[in-house]
Design a protein around this motif. Structure first.
Motif, PDB file in Angstrom:
ATOM      1  N   GLU A  46       0.823  -1.212   0.000  1.00 39.24           N
ATOM      2  CA  GLU A  46       0.000   0.000   0.000  1.00 39.24           C
ATOM      3  C   GLU A  46       0.858   1.264   0.000  1.00 39.24           C
ATOM      4  O   GLU A  46       0.652   2.199   0.780  1.00 39.24           O
ATOM      5  N   LEU A  47       1.842   1.275  -0.924  1.00 39.47           N
ATOM      6  CA  LEU A  47       2.728   2.428  -1.056  1.00 39.47           C
ATOM      7  C   LEU A  47       2.124   3.435  -2.031  1.00 39.47           C
ATOM      8  O   LEU A  47       1.532   3.035  -3.042  1.00 39.47           O
ATOM      9  N   PRO A  48       2.273   4.714  -1.749  1.00 38.42           N
ATOM     10  CA  PRO A  48       1.719   5.732  -2.653  1.00 38.42           C
ATOM     11  C   PRO A  48       2.394   5.703  -4.018  1.00 38.42           C
ATOM     12  O   PRO A  48       3.583   5.389  -4.131  1.00 38.42           O
ATOM     13  N   ASP A  49       1.637   6.028  -5.047  1.00 43.34           N
ATOM     14  CA  ASP A  49       2.159   6.031  -6.414  1.00 43.34           C
ATOM     15  C   ASP A  49       3.304   7.021  -6.601  1.00 43.34           C
ATOM     16  O   ASP A  49       4.164   6.814  -7.457  1.00 43.34           O
ATOM     17  N   ASP A  50       3.306   8.096  -5.830  1.00 39.54           N
ATOM     18  CA  ASP A  50       4.333   9.118  -6.012  1.00 39.54           C
ATOM     19  C   ASP A  50       5.596   8.861  -5.176  1.00 39.54           C
ATOM     20  O   ASP A  50       6.541   9.636  -5.241  1.00 39.54           O
ATOM     21  N   SER A  97      12.321  -0.734   7.564  1.00 39.95           N
ATOM     22  CA  SER A  97      12.452   0.589   8.178  1.00 39.95           C
ATOM     23  C   SER A  97      12.063   1.750   7.260  1.00 39.95           C
ATOM     24  O   SER A  97      11.557   2.751   7.730  1.00 39.95           O
ATOM     25  N   GLU A  98      12.291   1.615   5.966  1.00 39.32           N
ATOM     26  CA  GLU A  98      11.984   2.722   5.066  1.00 39.32           C
ATOM     27  C   GLU A  98      10.608   2.612   4.405  1.00 39.32           C
ATOM     28  O   GLU A  98       9.976   3.630   4.123  1.00 39.32           O
ATOM     29  N   LEU A  99      10.166   1.392   4.152  1.00 34.61           N
ATOM     30  CA  LEU A  99       8.878   1.218   3.479  1.00 34.61           C
ATOM     31  C   LEU A  99       7.787   0.724   4.420  1.00 34.61           C
ATOM     32  O   LEU A  99       6.633   0.611   4.024  1.00 34.61           O
ATOM     33  N   GLY A 100       8.148   0.426   5.662  1.00 39.86           N
ATOM     34  CA  GLY A 100       7.163   0.044   6.666  1.00 39.86           C
ATOM     35  C   GLY A 100       6.534  -1.321   6.450  1.00 39.86           C
ATOM     36  O   GLY A 100       5.402  -1.571   6.875  1.00 39.86           O
TER      37      GLY A 100
END
Length: 78
Positions: free
Chosen positions: A15-19, A30-33
């Motif tokens: 569920e990472l944002p497109d931008d 740690s960076e992408l959760g």
């Protein structure tokens, strides 16, 4: 270089944002959760998309986006 399908699955499952720029150096946790359950879901989705079976201990071994991509690409082209 990441595959378009790989990046799309990563974005969708995590569920990472497109931008949000995705780079190989980013740490999955740690960076992408991405927690352990999401990582397992991600692995299952990648296996289905690429028609491969990844190592059982993979979730404990991968740290970065590139680590995961290398495992998938190795499985695709043995």
């Amino acid at each position: 270089m990441l595959d378009v399908r790989f990046e799309a699955i990563l974005r969708s499952v995590a569920e990472l944002p497109d931008d949000l720029p995705i780079t190989g150096e980013q740490n999955l946790r740690s960076e992408l959760g991405i927690d352990s359950l999401v990582l397992l879901d991600l692995i299952v989705n990648l296996e289905a998309e690429y028609g491969v079976e990844l190592r059982d201990e993979l979730s404990a071994d991968v740290g970065t986006v590139e680590d995961l991509w290398l495992e998938v690409s190795r499985a695709v082209t043995p």
